[in-house]
Design a protein around this motif. Structure first.
Motif, PDB file in Angstrom:
ATOM      1  N   MET A   1      46.366  41.366 -79.095  1.00 45.49           N
ATOM      2  CA  MET A   1      46.706  42.624 -79.804  1.00 45.49           C
ATOM      3  C   MET A   1      48.064  42.471 -80.507  1.00 45.49           C
ATOM      4  O   MET A   1      49.088  42.266 -79.860  1.00 45.49           O
ATOM      5  N   LYS A   2      48.033  42.582 -81.856  1.00 46.29           N
ATOM      6  CA  LYS A   2      49.264  42.379 -82.619  1.00 46.29           C
ATOM      7  C   LYS A   2      50.310  43.447 -82.305  1.00 46.29           C
ATOM      8  O   LYS A   2      51.501  43.166 -82.230  1.00 46.29           O
ATOM      9  N   ILE A   3      49.835  44.686 -82.138  1.00 42.91           N
ATOM     10  CA  ILE A   3      50.769  45.794 -81.916  1.00 42.91           C
ATOM     11  C   ILE A   3      51.541  45.605 -80.599  1.00 42.91           C
ATOM     12  O   ILE A   3      52.709  45.973 -80.492  1.00 42.91           O
ATOM     13  N   ILE A   4      50.893  44.975 -79.623  1.00 46.73           N
ATOM     14  CA  ILE A   4      51.547  44.706 -78.328  1.00 46.73           C
ATOM     15  C   ILE A   4      52.745  43.776 -78.566  1.00 46.73           C
ATOM     16  O   ILE A   4      53.792  43.920 -77.951  1.00 46.73           O
ATOM     17  N   GLY A   5      52.561  42.825 -79.490  1.00 50.00           N
ATOM     18  CA  GLY A   5      53.648  41.900 -79.821  1.00 50.00           C
ATOM     19  C   GLY A   5      54.866  42.655 -80.315  1.00 50.00           C
ATOM     20  O   GLY A   5      55.999  42.368 -79.909  1.00 50.00           O
ATOM     21  N   VAL A   6      54.654  43.645 -81.207  1.00 54.41           N
ATOM     22  CA  VAL A   6      55.775  44.432 -81.746  1.00 54.41           C
ATOM     23  C   VAL A   6      56.398  45.277 -80.621  1.00 54.41           C
ATOM     24  O   VAL A   6      57.624  45.356 -80.499  1.00 54.41           O
ATOM     25  N   ILE A   7      55.544  45.872 -79.773  1.00 56.03           N
ATOM     26  CA  ILE A   7      56.052  46.718 -78.675  1.00 56.03           C
ATOM     27  C   ILE A   7      56.942  45.887 -77.752  1.00 56.03           C
ATOM     28  O   ILE A   7      58.079  46.264 -77.446  1.00 56.03           O
ATOM     29  N   LEU A   8      56.430  44.745 -77.334  1.00 55.43           N
ATOM     30  CA  LEU A   8      57.184  43.929 -76.370  1.00 55.43           C
ATOM     31  C   LEU A   8      58.464  43.372 -76.976  1.00 55.43           C
ATOM     32  O   LEU A   8      59.493  43.267 -76.306  1.00 55.43           O
ATOM     33  N   ASN A   9      58.406  43.049 -78.282  1.00 58.13           N
ATOM     34  CA  ASN A   9      59.621  42.538 -78.919  1.00 58.13           C
ATOM     35  C   ASN A   9      60.669  43.638 -79.053  1.00 58.13           C
ATOM     36  O   ASN A   9      61.864  43.389 -78.857  1.00 58.13           O
TER      37      ASN A   9
END
Lengths: 253, 313
Positions: A1-9
């Motif tokens: 999930m790409k959005i998870i990448g932004v959230i975690l970053n």
């Protein structure tokens, strides 16, 4: 999930931010100071300590939302770090929504730390730490959904200082919108009535999120009030985040 | 041959000060980049190179005209899976180390978790950052950041690689390594589009070039077509010419530069070389070197720009 990448970053970025750590430490120090002013409490030590604790959680988490949230998107534009993010197969709205939930995750963590510290202080001071207090913390967290959304909205088009000033202003006005409606109702001018009605519905109504007095004094709160307030937070912040996505979508870099 | 980049009448305007003032960054740009070629995009500062690149990677939208990349509009999100991009002076999340950053890029590019580690290791080796993988990028030099930049551009194995001033800030060794990477990418069948100021690099690796000035594409073509193979001038270095003889030679050549005991002479034809050799023999001067000079990309670039500026006057 790409959005998870932004959230975690976003989460990783914010917890490594000195502002975040400083505010948390300061919040815990203020909570501890409740012990110092105990002699002035005239036998109401428990209520004073609880009041200071709950207000500290609300105030300092709001500070994190405004100070960190207000810089979140602006910093990415200014430092051009977003060039290498939005040129990947990711929609711009995913970037904004990811930033929003990333900051909410940070706020959840900070509230968790401050609440644990608060309960620890209550236990150490031999004050009954009822679970009822958590209801107030829960609504504080949902109030942050609204504040964070507003902070991110300003971050998409203004500088952090301007954004912080406007978000702070909306935060304070948000606690007075009920009075604004009452003031409008009392006015004889139709224009003032209409304007106050518009402002009442457009501006965030944050007074509903403040149940600190009730929980400290063990006043029962109807469950539907809690549910409706949470629903309001979700709908209001969804509209603001949607507006942020539209602004960001139209932006040229 | 298929086209990887096609722009048609691409125009981009920027508005400043409440839209009161409009700046046209690029105007009616018609550009074609073929598959598997290295295309050098040249132009002086402020010519419109970066704006063109920003349109191609979807950072900015055209005011007019269109930009197609790999057959789709440059604003199409799906097409970005096939494009690798390195901006000019790239900035990264300085609190991350290269591995954490590349992992984020891989995740955003939709690469499966199992595949991520393998690609990251391969790219870290390619750009020679093995010693710095655990170091936050806060302390990285410009050259090291540029290496991270190329690694992130390649993490999703793109078909088209767009690089904005990739050689800027690199030392000669870094530039050479970068050139090798670009050539390797071409061997792998990728198309490379890059803008630069360093014309020697373009001459060494590019198949075709385009020159942009004031937002307009003023020339485009294959390097051999642009530069040709004819000799432009002859450069002679002679020892033993006195002041009187230098005056005589100045009538043949319009570029005579005397220094201590040597004279540098530039002439255009073989006949002029012969005439100077006759004079040299008469006075007993010695020829130290004779170098035939072909037209360089720099000569072409400067003459094209001068021509355009003259037209404006």
């Amino acid at each position: 999930m790409k959005i998870i990448g932004v959230i975690l970053n976003t989460f990783r970025e914010s917890i490594r931010d000195k502002v975040f750590i400083t505010i948390i430490i300061f919040a815990i120090l203020v909570m501890v100071s409740g012990k110092v002013i105990q002699p002035l409490a005239l036998g109401e030590e428990a209520k004073v300590v609880k009041d200071i604790g709950l207000n500290s959680i609300a105030l300092f988490s709001t500070l994190i939302a405004i100070l960190v949230g207000g810089r979140l998107v602006y910093k990415e534009i200014e430092k051009r770090t977003l060039y290498l993010i939005i040129t990947r197969p990711i929609h711009r709205w995913q970037f904004i929504v990811g930033k929003y939930f990333g900051l909410l995750l940070v706020l959840f963590e900070s509230i968790l730390i401050m609440t644990c510290a608060f309960y620890l202080i209550l236990i150490l001071l031999n004050i009954s730490a009822s679970l009822n207090l958590l209801l107030s913390v829960l609504l504080t967290f949902f109030q942050l959904w609204v504040i964070t959304a507003i902070a991110i909205l300003f971050s998409t088009f203004s500088t952090p200082i301007t954004g912080a000033v406007f978000t702070f202003a909306l935060y304070f006005i948000g606690h007075l919108t009920r009075d604004l409606k009452t003031f409008g109702a009392m006015s004889k001018s139709g224009l003032v009535k209409t304007l106050s009605d518009i402002m009442y519905y457009v501006l965030p109504n944050l007074a509903n999120f403040n149940i600190k007095g009730e929980v400290v004094h063990n006043v029962t709160i109807a469950p539907q009030i809690i549910v409706l307030t949470i629903a309001y937070a979700i709908v209001y912040s969804a509209i603001i985040v949607f507006a942020s996505c539209i602004i960001f979508q139209r932006k040229d870099f | 041959m298929g086209m990887v980049i096609v722009t048609e009448n691409l125009t981009k305007d920027y508005h400043t000060g409440f839209r009161a003032h409009t700046i046209r960054a690029i105007e009616n740009l018609n550009l074609e980049v073929e598959v598997r070629e290295i295309f050098g995009f040249l132009g002086p500062n402020g010519a419109g190179k970066t704006t063109t690149i920003k349109v191609l990677v979807g950072l900015t939208k055209p005011t007019r005209g269109r930009a197609m990349v790999l057959g789709k509009s440059s604003t199409d999100v799906d097409i970005k899976k096939l494009i690798g991009f390195l901006p000019e002076s790239p900035y990264f999340y300085e609190y991350l180390n290269p591995v954490e950053y590349l992992k984020l890029c891989a995740q955003l590019s939709g690469i499966a978790r199992a595949e991520q580690q393998r690609r990251i290791e391969k790219l870290i080796n390619l750009v020679r950052l093995e010693r710095f993988v655990k170091m936050p990028m806060r302390g990285f030099s410009r050259g090291m950041l540029q290496r991270v930049g190329i690694a992130q551009a390649l993490i999703h194995d793109p078909e088209l690689v767009i690089l904005d001033e990739p050689m800027g800030g690199l030392d000669p060794i870094g530039r050479r390594e970068f050139r090798d990477i670009i050539l390797k990418l071409k061997e792998q069948g990728k198309t490379i589009f890059f803008s630069t100021h360093i014309l020697a690099d373009v001459e060494m690796i590019c198949d075709r070039v385009g020159i942009i000035l004031n937002g307009k594409l003023i020339n485009t073509g294959r390097l051999d077509e642009i530069l040709g193979s004819e000799i432009e001038t002859f450069e002679m270095v002679v020892r033993g010419l006195d002041r009187k003889m230098v005056k005589v030679i100045e009538r043949i050549s319009n570029k005579v530069i005397p220094s201590e005991d040597k004279v540098l002479i530039e002439v255009k034809t073989e006949e002029e070389v012969e005439r100077i050799m006759v004079i040299m023999r008469e006075v007993g001067a010695k020829l130290l070197s004779l170098i035939p000079r072909r037209k360089t990309l720099e000569d072409h670039f400067i003459s094209e720009i001068q021509k355009e500026r003259l037209k404006e006057i």
